[in-house]
Write an enzyme that holds these catalytic residues in place. Structure first.
Site, PDB file in Angstrom:
ATOM      1  N   SER A 246       0.824  -1.200   0.000  1.00  0.00           N
ATOM      2  CA  SER A 246       0.000   0.000   0.000  1.00  0.00           C
ATOM      3  C   SER A 246       0.857   1.249   0.000  1.00  0.00           C
ATOM      4  CB  SER A 246      -0.938  -0.009   1.212  1.00  0.00           C
ATOM      5  OG  SER A 246      -0.627   1.038   2.092  1.00  0.00           O
ATOM      6  N   LYS A 247       0.292   2.260  -0.591  1.00  0.00           N
ATOM      7  CA  LYS A 247       1.003   3.519  -0.709  1.00  0.00           C
ATOM      8  C   LYS A 247       1.305   4.097   0.674  1.00  0.00           C
ATOM      9  CE  LYS A 247       1.474   6.593  -4.178  1.00  0.00           C
ATOM     10  NZ  LYS A 247       1.139   6.995  -5.452  1.00  0.00           N
ATOM     11  N   ARG A 248       0.350   3.886   1.585  1.00  0.00           N
ATOM     12  CA  ARG A 248       0.539   4.448   2.924  1.00  0.00           C
ATOM     13  C   ARG A 248       1.779   3.885   3.597  1.00  0.00           C
ATOM     14  NH1 ARG A 248      -5.202   3.215   4.515  1.00  0.00           N
ATOM     15  NH2 ARG A 248      -4.295   1.559   3.492  1.00  0.00           N
ATOM     16  N   GLY A 250       4.422   3.312   2.119  1.00  0.00           N
ATOM     17  CA  GLY A 250       5.596   3.760   1.364  1.00  0.00           C
ATOM     18  C   GLY A 250       5.896   2.905   0.147  1.00  0.00           C
TER      19      GLY A 250
END
Ligand code: GLU
Length: 483
Positions: A246-248, A250
């Protein structure tokens, strides 16, 4: 490969850049279509105005294009099809599968709150399903806003998933979903079903986070009288720590890997094996080979792990598979952009660039390494690695470099063999180990301690450049301030 009527699609929402999970799903659909001789389509799901950012559409399409994935037909934009959804809402109301819901959002929230307090799953009470026709007509006439819901029948939904086999759910666990909001706009599941039907989609391969949507969508297909496509839900991609990519956390999007020197062929190959098995030991494949061997029956239901080191090893393998010429075409603009050299310089020395690329190729993990590890082939403007200098540059090495430069200058031909003999001859005469000369030479000509084979490097650099750099190093050692 015969042509078939198989039609598949990828349907990204412009809520972020192209995520590796979406890219992987696109690849499975693409491989399936190509293998079967069917069609692969792209649809942009851009109706959620609150979450969407239309400026992301172009980067998503270009990241797919970078992977070699393009739509076989014009890209479909949901935002251009709103009237189509409205027509289908009317049909649902007419055929009795849909009903108007006049409940205010605050009433619905209160219902959900109550369910939570009573530890029941929050589900619409069907209050408006019980309204009489006269009541409904009167409210519509009075202009009371309403949403349209799908009436979920009794029974259960079963489908045969292409990846996991039979999946079922009791209908009582599905609430009467809203298909059109009070402003007339279609909800996500409704639009997807209408579009997939309209686009003639025969197989829906997507992430298994969509299984709960699939149940609702099958009800919608049935309510609208559309044939139900086949569904295949592929596992999620996990990080090595087993968290969802996930982007969250990183994790990078596809374009960032491109920027970091990953080849599209390597990314395509790597992602294709996250959740699909070739049933062989071999892992490195070209796109063409993948198309040839793709078998949807080998899509795998267990979660796949995205291991970046493995991606790098795939990248390394694909770099070795590319011709020096093709690599040179790729690397040239990167060298210019990094300011290592100019377009003009490269255009007049194309063979040289090809030779350099061929020489560096073996050690290259990322395409960007050609720039970071090969700058000295294009520019004199490099500095000596300070740690290596402390180790390899001293009065004796200056003397050895100077003597070696004289021997190189005297050679009738400057080749791998003659350069090697000259260096070995000098080492023998001075009774020093070869390494005593090799390390300072490499440092003098490249500023680094690692690189391709030294003699090949010297030959590619050419004798005048080598002599010049050896002399510069000697001068540098002799004139630098003594500590
Ligand atoms: N827009 C959805 C997503 O980005 C696509 C779901 C589907 O493939 O039906 O996850």
């Amino acid at each position: 490969m015969s042509s078939s009527n198989i039609r598949v699609r990828i349907a990204p929402s412009p809520t972020g850049y192209l995520h590796v999970g979406t890219a992987r799903t696109a690849i499975f659909n693409y491989l399936f279509a190509r293998h079967e001789g069917g069609k692969f389509l792209i649809r942009i799901e851009d109706t959620d105005v609150e979450r969407n950012d239309n400026s992301l559409i172009e980067p998503i399409l270009s990241a797919l294009k970078w992977l070699g994935i393009e739509s076989d037909e014009p890209v479909v934009y949901q935002s251009a099809r709103l009237s189509l959804y409205k027509e289908q809402v009317k049909i649902l109301l007419e055929n009795g599968h849909g009903y108007r819901c006049f409940c205010a959002p605050s009433d619905l929230e209160a219902e959900r709150e109550k369910a939570r307090a009573e530890k029941r799953p929050p589900r619409y009470s069907r209050k408006c399903l019980g309204l009489s026709q006269a009541d409904v007509d009167q409210r519509v006439k009075a202009g009371q806003p309403f949403a349209v819901r799908l009436r979920i029948p009794e029974g259960e939904i079963v489908f045969n998933d292409m990846v996991s086999g039979e999946i079922r759910i009791k209908n009582e666990d599905i609430e009467d979903l809203v298909v059109a909001r009070s402003d007339g706009s279609a909800t996500y599941n409704f639009a997807v079903v209408i579009d997939d039907h309209d686009m003639g989609i025969t197989h829906v391969i997507r992430g298994n986070d969509h299984i709960s949507n699939t149940f609702k969508q099958i009800h919608l297909y049935q309510a609208l009288g559309f044939p139900v496509p086949r569904f295949g839900h592929v596992p999620l991609i996990l990080r090595p720590d087993k968290k969802k990519v996930s982007k969250r956390l990183g994790d990078k999007d596809v374009a960032q890997y491109q920027h970091d020197g990953i080849l599209p062929e390597a990314m395509f190959n790597f992602l294709s094996l996250l959740g699909w098995s070739t049933k062989t030991e071999q892992e490195i494949f070209t796109r063409r080979q993948l198309i040839e061997i793709f078998d949807a029956a080998h899509l795998n239901p267990s979660n796949a792990v995205f291991d970046e080191e493995k991606l790098i090893s795939f990248n390394k393998a694909h770099i070795q598979m590319m011709s020096d010429h093709d690599l040179a075409v790729l690397v040239a603009p990167m060298l210019v952009e990094a300011g290592v050299t100019t377009k003009y310089w490269l255009e007049t020395r194309w063979d040289y660039l090809r030779q350099v690329v061929g020489l560096l190729k073996e050690r290259t993990r990322r395409v960007t390494d050609f720039v970071t590890l090969g700058g000295y082939f294009f520019s004199q403007d490099f500095t000596y690695d300070p740690e290596a200098m402390a180790k390899h540059f001293d009065a004796e090495s200056a003397e050895l470099l100077s003597a070696l430069a004289d021997r190189f200058a005297a050679l009738s031909e400057f080749t791998h063999q003659s350069a090697e003999q000259a260096l070995e001859g000098l080492a023998a005469e001075r009774q020093v180990k070869k390494a005593r000369i090799i390390h300072p030479v490499r440092l003098a000509v490249s500023g680094m301690t690692v690189g391709p084979g030294l003699y090949d490097t010297l030959v590619v650099l050419t004798r005048p450049i080598v002599l010049d750099r050896l002399k510069k190093a000697v001068e540098y050692i002799r004139t630098r301030p003594q500590i």
